[in-house]
Design a protein around this motif. Structure first.
Motif, short mmCIF file in Angstrom:
data_model
loop_
_atom_site.label_atom_id
_atom_site.label_comp_id
_atom_site.label_asym_id
_atom_site.label_seq_id
_atom_site.Cartn_x
_atom_site.Cartn_y
_atom_site.Cartn_z
N VAL A 11 0.89 -1.11 -0.06
CA VAL A 11 0.13 -0.07 -0.18
C VAL A 11 0.96 1.09 -0.24
O VAL A 11 1.99 1.22 0.60
N THR A 12 0.41 2.08 -0.65
CA THR A 12 1.06 3.40 -0.75
C THR A 12 0.42 4.56 -0.18
O THR A 12 -0.80 4.95 -0.66
N LEU A 13 0.75 5.51 0.76
CA LEU A 13 0.40 6.46 1.53
C LEU A 13 0.90 7.99 0.76
O LEU A 13 1.89 7.97 0.80
N SER A 14 -0.15 8.80 0.42
CA SER A 14 0.33 9.94 -0.15
C SER A 14 0.62 11.25 0.86
O SER A 14 -0.22 11.43 1.64
N CYS A 15 1.60 12.20 0.30
CA CYS A 15 1.81 13.31 1.07
C CYS A 15 2.24 14.31 0.35
O CYS A 15 3.08 13.80 -0.49
N THR A 16 1.79 15.68 0.27
CA THR A 16 2.40 16.63 -0.39
C THR A 16 2.83 17.57 0.47
O THR A 16 2.20 17.56 1.45
N TYR A 17 3.76 18.60 0.15
CA TYR A 17 4.04 19.69 1.15
C TYR A 17 4.26 21.00 0.41
O TYR A 17 4.41 20.97 -0.92
N ASP A 18 4.32 22.01 1.18
CA ASP A 18 4.68 23.07 0.39
C ASP A 18 5.65 24.11 1.18
O ASP A 18 5.41 24.20 2.46
N THR A 19 6.68 24.40 0.58
CA THR A 19 7.67 25.47 1.06
C THR A 19 8.49 25.99 0.19
O THR A 19 8.59 25.57 -1.08
N SER A 20 9.30 26.92 0.61
CA SER A 20 10.01 27.81 -0.11
C SER A 20 11.44 27.43 0.10
O SER A 20 12.33 28.09 -0.72
N PHE A 38 9.03 13.19 7.35
CA PHE A 38 9.02 12.21 8.17
C PHE A 38 7.76 11.36 8.24
O PHE A 38 7.02 12.25 7.49
N TRP A 39 7.66 10.34 8.28
CA TRP A 39 6.54 9.55 8.52
C TRP A 39 6.28 9.15 10.04
O TRP A 39 7.49 8.38 10.34
N SER A 96 9.29 2.02 2.79
CA SER A 96 10.12 3.07 1.89
C SER A 96 9.72 4.33 1.50
O SER A 96 8.06 4.23 1.47
N VAL A 97 10.15 5.13 1.04
CA VAL A 97 9.40 6.40 0.50
C VAL A 97 9.79 6.68 -0.88
O VAL A 97 10.88 6.04 -1.37
N ASN A 98 8.88 7.33 -1.54
CA ASN A 98 9.08 7.80 -2.87
C ASN A 98 9.17 9.53 -2.91
O ASN A 98 8.17 10.04 -2.61
N LEU A 115 4.72 6.98 1.24
CA LEU A 115 5.07 6.07 1.89
C LEU A 115 4.57 4.72 1.28
O LEU A 115 3.34 4.58 1.08
N LYS A 116 5.68 3.97 1.13
CA LYS A 116 5.10 2.53 0.77
C LYS A 116 5.66 1.28 1.81
O LYS A 116 6.57 1.42 2.23
N ILE A 117 4.34 0.62 1.90
CA ILE A 117 4.41 -0.40 3.00
C ILE A 117 4.49 -1.55 2.37
O ILE A 117 3.43 -1.98 1.63
N SER A 118 5.21 -2.38 2.23
CA SER A 118 5.45 -3.73 1.50
C SER A 118 5.04 -4.90 2.49
O SER A 118 5.10 -4.74 3.72
#
Lengths: 115, 114
Positions: A19-28, A35-36, A65-67, A77-80
């Motif tokens: 399964v893959t959990l998504s996360c996006t962020y915004d920064t300059s 982190f997860w 693992s992360v992408n 985040l990918k959980i195998s």
């Protein structure tokens, strides 16, 4: 100001699947940390994995693992080989590189694991 | 190391009463965070200390909330007077910057204001 977005309030996976959990962020900023964290029903916050933005190589910790896509500001985040014990809330978090930078969290994704 | 220690684990109080939550960070850590977790708002950062100095308290909801860190091994979060909407789980976390940027969390205090 930095923000962290988790667009999946809930996810489910069959035991032993991926399964893959998504996360996006915004920064300059150009240098930062991602982190997860896992929060099981016991409510303890547990660090799962961390990624330094200056490293191109994706972090790996056993089945986790992360992408990391810096240009897209994406950090999934990918959980195998999912296990029943992986069922928990998962939070994505961001921290800038300076000592005075705070640690901010996304709203979390609840992961269910079915036998 | 015993990790981050928070007390009490659970607190039930009546509206209007003063509540004090306590935190002992990991020995040697120089940064401390207070977070509040609710179903509606998730994990909110209330205040952040670095070397015992408050760096960012913009998350403190209102004047009823105050936090102190008199020394490197102890911090308090006080709510006075408490209100039912303050009911939440309050987490304390510490880290050692710049060596470790991740935060280590305590078990949290579940506060119920009736």
């Amino acid at each position: 100001a930095q923000t962290v977005t988790q667009s999946q309030p809930e996810m489910s996976v069959q035991e032993a699947e991926t399964v893959t959990l998504s996360c996006t962020y915004d920064t300059s900023e150009s240098d930062y940390y991602l982190f997860w964290y896992k929060q099981p029903p016991s409510r303890q916050m547990i660090l799962v994995i961390r990624q330094e933005a200056y490293k191109q190589q994706n972090a790996t910790e056993n089945r986790f693992s992360v992408n990391f896509q810096k240009a897209a500001k994406s950090f999934s985040l990918k959980i195998s080989d999912s296990q029943l014990g992986d069922a928990a809330m998962y939070f994505c978090a961001y921290r800038g590189r300076y000592n005075t930078d705070k640690l901010i969290f996304g709203t979390g994704t609840r992961l269910q694991v079915f036998p | 190391d015993a990790g981050v220690i928070q007390s009490p684990r659970h607190e039930v109080t009546e509206m209007g009463q003063e509540v004090t939550l306590r935190c002992k960070p990991i020995s040697g850590h120089n940064s401390l965070f207070w977070y509040r977790q609710t179903m509606m708002r998730g994990l909110e950062l209330l205040i952040y200390f670095n070397n015992n100095v408050p760096i960012d308290d913009s998350g403190m909801p209102e004047d009823r909330f105050s936090a102190k860190m008199p020394n490197a091994s102890f911090s308090t979060l006080k709510i006075q007077p408490s209100e039912p909407r303050d009911s939440a789980v309050y987490f304390c976390a510490s880290s050692l910057v710049p060596r470790n940027t991740e935060a280590f969390f305590g078990q949290g205090t579940r506060l119920t204001v009736v």
